[in-house]
Scaffold this motif. Structure first.
Motif, PDB file in Angstrom:
ATOM      1  N   ARG A 164      31.838  70.360  31.121  1.00  0.00           N
ATOM      2  CA  ARG A 164      30.642  70.768  31.959  1.00  0.00           C
ATOM      3  C   ARG A 164      30.570  71.001  33.059  1.00  0.00           C
ATOM      4  O   ARG A 164      29.561  71.460  33.738  1.00  0.00           O
ATOM      5  N   ASP A 165      31.517  70.274  33.871  1.00  0.00           N
ATOM      6  CA  ASP A 165      31.504  70.254  35.306  1.00  0.00           C
ATOM      7  C   ASP A 165      33.110  70.209  35.764  1.00  0.00           C
ATOM      8  O   ASP A 165      34.076  70.125  34.951  1.00  0.00           O
ATOM      9  N   GLU A 166      33.040  70.392  36.908  1.00  0.00           N
ATOM     10  CA  GLU A 166      34.761  70.235  37.349  1.00  0.00           C
ATOM     11  C   GLU A 166      35.139  68.759  37.088  1.00  0.00           C
ATOM     12  O   GLU A 166      36.621  68.791  37.128  1.00  0.00           O
ATOM     13  N   ASP A 167      34.421  67.745  37.191  1.00  0.00           N
ATOM     14  CA  ASP A 167      35.059  66.377  37.119  1.00  0.00           C
ATOM     15  C   ASP A 167      35.497  66.254  35.767  1.00  0.00           C
ATOM     16  O   ASP A 167      36.475  65.904  35.457  1.00  0.00           O
ATOM     17  N   GLU A 168      34.590  66.873  34.819  1.00  0.00           N
ATOM     18  CA  GLU A 168      35.097  66.722  33.449  1.00  0.00           C
ATOM     19  C   GLU A 168      36.353  67.744  33.175  1.00  0.00           C
ATOM     20  O   GLU A 168      37.188  67.500  32.305  1.00  0.00           O
TER      21      GLU A 168
END
Length: 215
Positions: A164-168
């Motif tokens: 869902r996002d860059e961290d994930e």
């Protein structure tokens, strides 16, 4: 926009997001283990929602729990098929993954284990077509290598989870590339023969694979 497709259970795939894909060899997950995971799925479905947890968030949490059970088993299983211990077979799979990069998908990471494969990619076509081509081409080549044409190589169903996002995305890359370390097969991720981790000196984590020589 989200694309839906159905195999043994429904999948909802959002366009433009990285997808964490895992598929295993046919027979690598025995019926009794599948039954155990199914019982755990039923138990989880009976759980009430946690505080401030949406139905979607609970579904994602449950999916991760069930995947962890399955992946732990595949990492430690000594029975069933292990065709991918054969370096020539793993080369077939890795070459198919790399060949599809920049054409059918954006490639972020991969790791090939003895009985299963992890890939993080962003599809440029329908995900079902991407997986069909990866599995179909590699199945034929592996069977030809082993002189066993007609054998079913891959389990029909694949696990998928979208980042869902860059961290994930970074967490998924870490999980994929550290799978051999977690399974006590090597001391550090870059030691694994068929993994994107060995290329990280010249390929920064979190950037797409653009094509390079595979050692």
């Amino acid at each position: 926009m989200k694309r839906n497709y159905h195999r043994h259970h429904p999948h909802q795939i959002p366009d433009g997001f990285p997808i964490f894909l895992t598929w295993n060899l046919k027979g690598a997950m025995p019926k009794n283990r599948i039954s155990q995971i199914q019982r755990e799925r039923i138990r989880l479905e009976r759980e009430p929602l946690r505080k401030n947890e949406s139905h979607r968030d609970r579904a994602i949490r449950h999916s991760k729990i069930l995947f962890a059970h399955a992946d732990q088993y595949l990492d430690t299983c000594h029975c069933g098929p292990h065709y991918l211990r054969d370096d020539a077979a793993t080369e077939i799979v890795e070459n198919a993954i790399v060949k599809g990069a920049n054409d059918r998908f954006i490639l972020w990471a991969w790791c090939i284990m003895a009985n299963h494969v992890h890939v993080l990619l962003t599809p440029k076509a329908e995900l079902s077509e991407v997986t069909r081509r990866l599995k179909g081409a590699t199945s034929y080549e592996i069977n030809r290598l082993h002189d066993n044409l007609g054998r079913v190589v891959w389990q029909d169903e694949s696990y998928d989870h979208w980042g869902r996002d860059e961290d994930e995305l970074l967490r998924i890359i870490h999980y994929i590339e550290n799978n051999p370390v977690k399974a006590d097969l090597c001391a550090q991720a870059s030691d694994w023969r068929r993994s994107s981790a060995r290329l990280r000196d010249s390929w920064p984590i979190g950037t797409p694979f653009v094509g390079q020589a595979l050692a």
